[in-house]
Each structure stands twice: as structure tokens, then as C-alpha cells.
Design an enzyme around this catalytic site. Structure first.
Site, PDB file in Angstrom:
ATOM      1  N   ALA A 288       0.857  -1.180   0.000  1.00 41.27           N
ATOM      2  CA  ALA A 288       0.000   0.000   0.000  1.00 41.27           C
ATOM      3  C   ALA A 288       0.892   1.229   0.000  1.00 41.27           C
ATOM      4  CB  ALA A 288      -0.916  -0.005   1.223  1.00 41.27           C
ATOM      5  N   GLU A 323      -1.198   3.284   6.842  1.00 39.92           N
ATOM      6  CA  GLU A 323      -1.177   4.287   5.774  1.00 39.92           C
ATOM      7  C   GLU A 323      -1.812   5.600   6.219  1.00 39.92           C
ATOM      8  OE1 GLU A 323       0.661   3.658   3.304  1.00 39.92           O
ATOM      9  OE2 GLU A 323       0.886   1.547   3.807  1.00 39.92           O
TER      10      GLU A 323
END
Length: 879
Positions: A288, A323
Site C-alpha cells: 500500500a 497508511e
């Protein structure tokens, strides 16, 4: 960015000339980098027309510049791009020179200038087929048929592949992006759409201007996408996926709202963008990326559907938490240069674990995170390990700094240890100060240490700096003495812990110890000399010098203290038990402790069912069993291992009980899989019975139970069962179940069926969005068929690594391949092959990879000898 299996790096060729690192707070003037700082970008306007079918792009770009000093030269990054009609303030420049080898464009002006000016040009470039720059990802649509999606992956140095730019993190600027795509496509960028104009079969979309940020955080995705969305607290949330899969984004959508609310509170600095999108990319990179306001994920990480296991759900939440932490720690405040990659990644890993544990207390997340800490310590115990903070001098090193064990997991463990040392509230106060002081700017390690030091009143730079500036960690030795009243004092000493147990250098740390006697609350003791003394309760009480397994160090107790800890092991605090098991197994591996001591702890678990502790025990038994294969003692050890864990497996059974926590479910799967691997016939027979029922009624078996069941059946498959599994894989309606079936096939023991797995891995039956699966299948085969796996791996490198940028392969070959194939062929041949396939820039990685391989080979011999001796001694004692 989170990619614990990241295989690729940026360009190898470019030589940077950064300024010497000084350990000082961030300064733009002294920040390392190759680009001169006399001309800086203020704002970009990029107009892009990608052609996905032709894999080409054209664009125009206008950059507002500030000439900080008088110069006639402008230099910036570019790669695979041709510039034309280059103008300064609308007038032609004298000369333009671009070098893909140097990844630089140099514009020579007609005369020196100062102050604000605008550089504009047209350019053409290419769309990549690997996850770097702007790339095209092919995939199979849910209802059949092929489609393509465009997305970006810029970290660390790949923004220059989509548009020429100052592609170093210290050069923050505003970005205004306009793209023209097919009108049926959806588009996502860092900011909301400003306007959209349809003309014929195309649509031109302009996004709002971004905040001031680094180039590697720019994001653009387009394709046949759909979203689920919501609004909370002034922020618009969206989860985007390939059409037909958007409903599987509902869990991620809810999680994003919770996480963002918690982080707004933690940082005391509200998320500054108007929206936060999460984009599920089918295939592409395997992790990610924290692009500001538009985070991209491999779709199997983000989406949660009917075939998702509890582990899938946990992974989705924890990676979202990682994230989203970057939206502050990395995006709002960005490291000044790639030396401090850890500032982004370590903090995001730590806060993600903290958030995951807080939001999901039944997951016992910190116990699960012990596995990543142990992985980091195993890597960091190599003599060839590197410091968290690596001096980066070229693009290979920039991407090499994304080391999952050291940059991510060691850094996470260090921050957790520091938080425990100064206190949770004080630590948060320091973090808030760091964020507010560095907002929309850059930072260095010294900025963080200074903020924590001011908040705590402690000399945090002196405590923390050695942990990031040098490799390794200490082994704390504990020697106890008892007085006539039974009171205990301990002498504590430290030296560097090494895999081979050899003599260490004079490395010394300030070690924040947490000492607990019995089950009392722990107390902090700073070990800041090579040796010191401390009181430690009573001699008949358990002693932990790493209470709750919070510290990043090993502990070796003297024989008497270890005997007390073994006797009281079953009643110990869970975290203390975990720390003791971790340390004893590591000491066995380094030749500094007897295997008997570890197995004595395992036998002392009794009725305790702490899942992480049992996972550690089973992991160690599995390593020993694998080492014993082919030896005369294998059958006896397999019987011993089965006898040790069978009571736990029998108690847990095959089916989950309603109040069961996820860690217990994970443990059940581990126990059953290993019992099967160790030839427990009752387990294998029950798996076959359940599989027959599953084939008749797939909905009757939960996703979590499927994962265990298919693994056991695949391992013990005959030709008919193999064919059934293969049919299930090919007919799977979703990618999660499909990959579960294929990986189960690759566990097979039968040599003829294993050769079929190789054919499958190399066939075109695997859909394009599963472009990493072929390599995964070949690597999975290595467990049962190391030579077949090796021959397939080296014979089909290009095909197996088609999803890995060619520039990234040297690191796979140098560091990961030796660890995977240490027992497939003689190590000198393995090293010779690796050395012939890497550039000189990866020689340090090869040294680390080969040290790991040699250690594993030596450990195998030692474990066989020690295990055989232990069982012989136990048999003699029983007579």
C-alpha cells in the site's frame, strides 16, 4: 508505504552527491540530495493525456519557480521522457539536455535570472507495466472479460517517470493535475475534482490544487471504478474498487472513519485535506502507498468479502491504520531525505499497532506484533545488519532503505520502548509538538528526539540516537545474588547480541529496562553503563527484565534465576512468558543456551492457552522437525512434537467456539497444520472427511476453517484430491478464495504433483491481477521440494518476476533468495549464482543474505544434535 514483501527498488544507475549527514534538525540548505537548491519549484500545473492501449503518455507542464540565486541553469529529474517547446516566461531557452542514465534534465537559459519565473514545456513519456511511475494494470473483471486500470506508484523516486519534477522529498510544492481519459472511466487524485468536461468519448478532469507536498505523494488512478462513500467530521471518505467489487469496500470505509477520528485526537491536528480516498488496485504492487488524500492498496489487502478470513480483516485494518498514520507522519511532515525513511515508516508501524490494539482489544494485537519484533531481531542479530538510519547516496539505496525488518519493525519496537520509558501521555505531547512544528515542511530524526526530550525533561537524544545510528541491539545478562533474608539483587551487563554468539564489538546502548518481580507492576531502570546493579524482589519470585516484552533487547538469566522462572512459568504474566520464550529460543539459535532449557519452558506451559506463547513453541518445534528430516531421529522427534501440542489441539478442536478470540483461532490453524505436517494420521483423516463435505457444500465451512482445511488437504493430496483442488481454484468466483486454493496445491508432498504445480505457476490460467501468485507458488514449493523449486525459480526468472521492476530484482536475488534456498543446493553455488546476477551496489545485501543462509545451515546441524541428545536423555530417564 507498507510492503513487507517489497521486491522492487528505484533506478540503480544514478549517483547522488548528498551533503554529509550531521544528526542535526532539518534544514533545507543542508538536506542531502543531488539537485541544486538555487532553483526551487513553487507550484506545478500538469496536463496529462495517457494512452493505456499504446502505453504512452503526452503532457504539458508549467512550473512556477523561485530562483533563489542568479543562475542560467535549471536542473530537475526526468526519466523516459522527451521534452519539447521548452520556454521560460514564454520565451525559448538556449538548450535542453536530458539523460535517462542520470535521470536528469538540464535547461540552459539565455541569461542568468533571479526571482520568480515560469518554466513550461510539452513532453512525452511511457506508461509502465510494472508498479513504478504511472502504470497500467490489466485484470479480469468479476463477470469475465479483460480490463485495464491506470494507477501510480512514486515512492521513492518514480514521480519523474510520469512528469518531470524536482523528485526529492525536500522540494515541497503545490500540484495541480489535469487528465484526459475515456469518459466512462472514474478518476481519483489527491484532491477532489475541480471540474470535469466531456468531449466525445473522452473526459478531461481537473483536480483541485494540492497542499504543499513532496512529489512522491502525488497520486492519480483511473479506470472502470466504483466507490462506496460516507462523510464524517467534515471529511469525505471513499473506497474505490474495480466495478463489481465496490461492495467489498464497506468494512474499509467504516474503519477509515474510526481511524481518522482517533488520529485527529491523537495528533491534536485535524486531518487537513477535504477528502480521504482508499483505492483498491487489482494486482500491481503487493502493499500500500500513503499518497496524501488518495491511498492506494493492493485490492486483496483492502477489500473484505465473503471469502475473507479473520486474518484478512486484521490485515486490512492494520494496514489502513499504517497508511493513515502517514497522512501526518510522512505527508504533513516529511523526512528531509531518505536517510530518515524510518521517520515515516517506523512511526506509522508503531501507531498502526497502537490503534489496532485499541480498537480491537480482543485481537490481543501487541502479542501478535511480537512476531514482527522477533523477525526484526533475527535480522538485526546478523553481523552484517545495518542501522535504522542508513546514509543514502543513490536511488538503489533510497529504495533499499525500505527494509521491513529494520526500517519498519525495529523502528516500531524502538518507539514502543521509548513510549514505555517516558510515559504514554508525555510521549504523545512530544509527538504533537513535532507535528505542529513541522507541518507542511520536512524533518530529521533530531527534530523528533528534541520534541520528545522537551516534553519529557529527559535526554532523549542521548538515549534514542544510538538505537538508530548503529546496527544491532544488546544482550542483557542477569546474575542474581540472594541475601540471608531471601532478597535478590542483580548485576546487569550488556554486550551486542549476535547470531553466531561470537565475540561482540564494544557497542553500548542506554537500555530502558522494565523489571518485574512476580506479577507486580514493572519499574523502569535505565541501563546506561556496561554493568550496574539493581534490587530485584525476592529470590523465589519470577523475574522479568523485559516486562510485557516491550523492550528491544535479549535477556540471559543465570541458571538459578532461569530455574525459578521455569518453575513459575505457567503462572507468569503473558507478556513476560512471551519474552522468556523469545529470548531462550534466540539463545539456543546463537549457541548460547541449551535446547533443553527451551523445551523445559515449553513443557511448563501446562494448561495455559496463551496463543502467542504456543505459537512460539510450535514455531520452534517446526524448525527442529524440518531440521530432523532425513535423519535417524526424525520419527522420534516428530512423535515428541505431536505429543506436546496434541492436547492443546484436542482441547481447541476443529470448530471455533462463539466467545473465542481471533488469536486462538490462529493457533488452532497452526496446530492442525503442523500436526498434519508431522504425520498425525487422525488429523489428516479428519481433514479428508471434512474436505469431502466441503466439496459438496462449500458454504458449510467458514473462510477461516477453509484456510486450514485446504492447507492440510493440499499437503497430503493424491492425484484425485489435487484435481479437485485445482478445479476449485480455476472456478473460484473471487481472488481471495482462488489464491487460497492455488497456494494449498503448492504445499503438496507428492513429487509428481509438485511438478504439476510448477506448470500451473508458469501457465496463463492465473489471471493478470494475481501477477505475484506464480512466484508465491514456486516459493511455497521450496518447503517440501527445495531443489524443484530452485530449478524452477532460476529457470523462469523473467516470467516469475514479471510484476517486479527489473531494477528491483538485485535485492530479491541478493538478500531474499539465500534465505529461501539455503538448503536447496551447496551454499557456495548459491552465492556464486547470486553474485553473477547482481550489480556491485547490492553486495552488502548479498552479505546479509548469505550470513542468514549460513546460519540456517549451521543451526540445522546443531538442532539435530541437541534434539537427539535431549530425546535420548529423556528416554534414559524414563527407564
Amino acid at each position: 508505504m507498507l510492503n513487507r514483501s517489497r521486491f522492487y527498488v528505484a533506478a540503480l544507475c544514478c549517483s547522488l552527491a548528498p551533503a554529509a549527514w550531521s544528526g542535526a534538525p532539518f534544514s533545507f540548505e543542508s538536506a542531502p540530495g543531488r539537485l541544486p537548491k538555487n532553483v526551487v519549484p513553487v507550484s506545478y500545473d500538469v496536463v496529462l493525456v495517457p494512452d493505456a492501449g499504446a502505453l504512452k503518455l503526452t503532457g504539458t507542464e508549467s512550473v512556477q519557480l523561485q530562483f533563489r540565486q542568479s543562475t542560467a541553469t535549471v536542473q530537475f529529474n526526468s526519466l523516459n521522457e522527451t521534452l519539447s517547446q521548452v520556454l521560460l516566461d514564454g520565451k525559448p531557452v538556449e538548450r535542453v539536455t536530458s539523460s535517462d542514465e542520470q535521470q536528469l534534465t538540464t535547461v540552459t537559459l539565455t541569461k542568468p535570472v533571479t526571482g520568480p519565473h515560469t518554466l513550461s514545456f510539452k513532453y512525452s513519456g511511457k506508461i509502465e507495466t510494472q508498479p513504478q511511475g504511472l502504470f497500467a494494470q490489466n485484470y479480469t473483471k468479476p463477470g469475465g472479460g479483460q480490463a485495464v486500470l491506470l494507477s501510480t506508484q512514486f515512492e521513492a523516486t518514480d514521480a519523474r517517470r510520469m512528469f518531470p519534477c524536482w523528485d526529492e522529498p525536500a522540494f515541497r510544492a503545490y500540484f495541480h493535475l489535469t487528465v484526459t481519459v475515456p469518459k466512462s472511466w472514474a478518476t481519483v487524485g489527491n484532491m477532489p475534482i475541480e471540474r470535469r468536461t466531456v468531449h466525445g468519448e473522452s473526459a478531461t478532469v481537473s483536480f483541485q490544487r494540492s497542499p504543499k507536498m513532496s512529489s512522491y505523494l502525488v497520486e492519480f488512478t483511473a479506470g472502470d471504478l466504483r466507490e462506496v462513500s460516507a462523510a464524517r467530521g467534515g471529511t469525505q471518505f471513499g473506497v474505490w474498487a474495480a466495478a463489481g467489487h465496490e461492495q467489498d469496500g464497506a468494512v474499509a470505509l467504516a474503519s477509515a472513519q474510526d481511524i481518522l477520528g482517533d488520529y485527529n485526537d491523537y495528533f491534536d491536528y485535524p486531518y487537513p485535506l477535504p477528502k480521504l480516498d482508499s483505492i483498491a488496485v487489482p494486482g500491481g504492487f503487493s502493499g500500500a502507498m500513503e499518497n496524501w488524500g488518495a491511498i492506494t492498496y493492493n485490492d486483496r489487502i483492502l477489500l473484505v468479502g465473503a471469502s475473507s478470513t479473520m486474518q484478512n480483516r486484521q490485515t486490512a485494518f492494520s494496514i489502513q491504520a499504517h497508511e493513515m498514520a502517514h497522512q501526518w507522519f510522512g505527508d504533513l511532515v516529511t523526512m528531509g531525505w531518505w536517510d530518515d525513511t524510518w521517520l515515516n515508516e517506523s512511526f506509522a508501524s508503531w501507531l498502526a499497532a497502537k490503534e489496532t490494539a485499541a480498537r480491537n482489544p480482543k485481537w490481543r494485537w501487541w502479542e501478535q506484533e511480537d512476531e514482527s519484533r522477533e523477525s526484526a531481531m533475527a535480522a538485526d542479530a546478523r553481523a552484517t545488519s545495518h542501522a535504522i538510519e542508513q546514509h543514502v547516496t543513490n536511488e538503489l539505496e533510497a529504495m533499499n532503505s525500505f527494509d521491513s525488518d529494520i526500517t519498519y519493525s525495529k523502528g516500531e519496537a524502538l518507539l514502543r520502548m521509548l513510549e514505555a520509558y517516558i510515559g504514554e501521555d508525555v510521549f504523545r505531547q512530544g509527538i504533537r509538538s513535532y507535528i505542529k512544528n513541522g507541518a507542511y515542511s520536512n524533518a530529521a530524526a533530531a527534530d523528533l528526539w528534541n520534541a520528545l526530550g522537551l516534553a519529557s525533561g529527559k535526554n532523549i537524544p542521548a538515549v534514542a540516537a544510538p538505537w538508530i545510528e548503529k546496527p544491532g541491539f544488546p544482550l542483557v545478562s542477569v546474575v542474581a545474588a540472594c541475601d540471608s533474608s531471601g532478597n535478590r539483587s542483580v548485576t546487569l551487563s550488556q554486550k551486542r547480541f549476535l547470531l553466531n554468539g561470537g565475540s561482540a564489538n564494544a557497542a553500548e546502548w542506554q537500555v530502558p529496562l522494565r523489571i518485574r518481580t512476580g506479577t507486580a507492576a514493572p519499574r523502569n531502570v535505565l541501563l546506561d553503563t556496561r554493568e550496574q546493579k539493581s534490587a530485584a524482589g525476592r529470590c523465589d519470585e519470577a523475574l522479568s527484565v523485559n516486562a510485557d516484552a516491550v523492550g528491544y533487547y535479549r535477556v540471559q538469566y543465570d541458571a538459578a534465576t532461569l530455574a525459578v522462572n521455569t518453575r513459575t512459568f505457567q503462572g507468569a504474566v503473558d507478556g513476560d512468558r512471551i519474552a522468556l520464550l523469545d529470548d531462550q529460543w534466540a539463545l539456543v539459535g546463537s549457541g548460547q543456551a541449551s535446547l533443553q532449557n527451551f523445551l523445559a519452558l515449553a513443557s511448563s506451559m501446562g494448561a495455559d492457552r496463551d496463543a502467542r506463547a504456543w505459537q512460539q513453541i510450535v514455531h520452534a518445534l517446526a524448525i527442529i522437525e524440518y531440521a530432523e528430516r532425513g535423519s535417524s531421529g526424525h520419527q522420534a522427534f516428530a512423535a515428541y512434537a505431536r505429543a506436546l501440542i496434541k492436547p492443546v489441539a484436542d482441547e481447541l478442536g476443529w470448530d471455533a467456539a462463539p466467545p473465542e478470540t481471533p488469536d486462538v483461532g490462529d493457533l488452532r490453524g497452526t496446530l492442525l497444520r503442523d500436526l498434519s505436517r508431522w504425520d498425525d494420521q487422525a488429523t489428516i483423516a479428519e481433514a479428508r472427511r471434512r474436505f469431502a463435505a466441503f466439496v459438496q457444500n462449500p458454504d458449510g465451512v467458514s473462510a477461516d476453517a477453509q484456510a486450514t482445511l485446504l492447507a492440510i488437504v493440499g499437503q497430503n493430496a493424491d492425484a484425485a484430491t489435487f484435481a479437485q483442488l485445482h478445479t476449485l481454484a480455476k472456478g473460484a468466483k473471487d481472488d481471495t478464495f482462488m489464491q487460497r486454493c492455488y497456494v494449498a496445491l503448492a504445499r503438496v508432498r507428492d513429487p509428481e504433483l509438485a511438478r504439476q504445480v510448477v506448470q500451473i505457476a508458469l501457465s496463463d490460467e492465473i489471471p493478470p491481477q494475481a501477477n505475484t501468485l506464480g512466484l508465491q507458488l514456486i516459493l511455497t514449493l521450496a518447503r517440501e521440494h527445495p531443489r524443484l523449486s530452485w530449478d524452477s525459480y532460476i529457470g523462469h526468472q523473467d516470467q516469475l518476476m514479471k510484476s517486479v521492476p527489473s531494477e528491483g530484482r538485485p535485492l530479491v536475488i541478493a538478500e531474499q533468495t539465500p534465505a529461501a534456498y539455503w538448503d536447496a543446493l551447496p551454499l557456495d553455488q548459491l552465492e556464486a549464482w547470486a553474485r553473477a546476477n547482481i550489480p556491485k551496489g547490492a553486495s552488502d545485501n548479498l552479505a546479509r543474505g548469505m550470513e542468514t543462509a549460513h546460519h540456517m545451515a549451521a543451526q540445522k546441524l546443531a538442532l539435530v544434535k541437541d534434539a537427539d541428545a535431549y530425546l535420548a536423555s529423556a528416554a534414559h530417564a524414563a527407564r
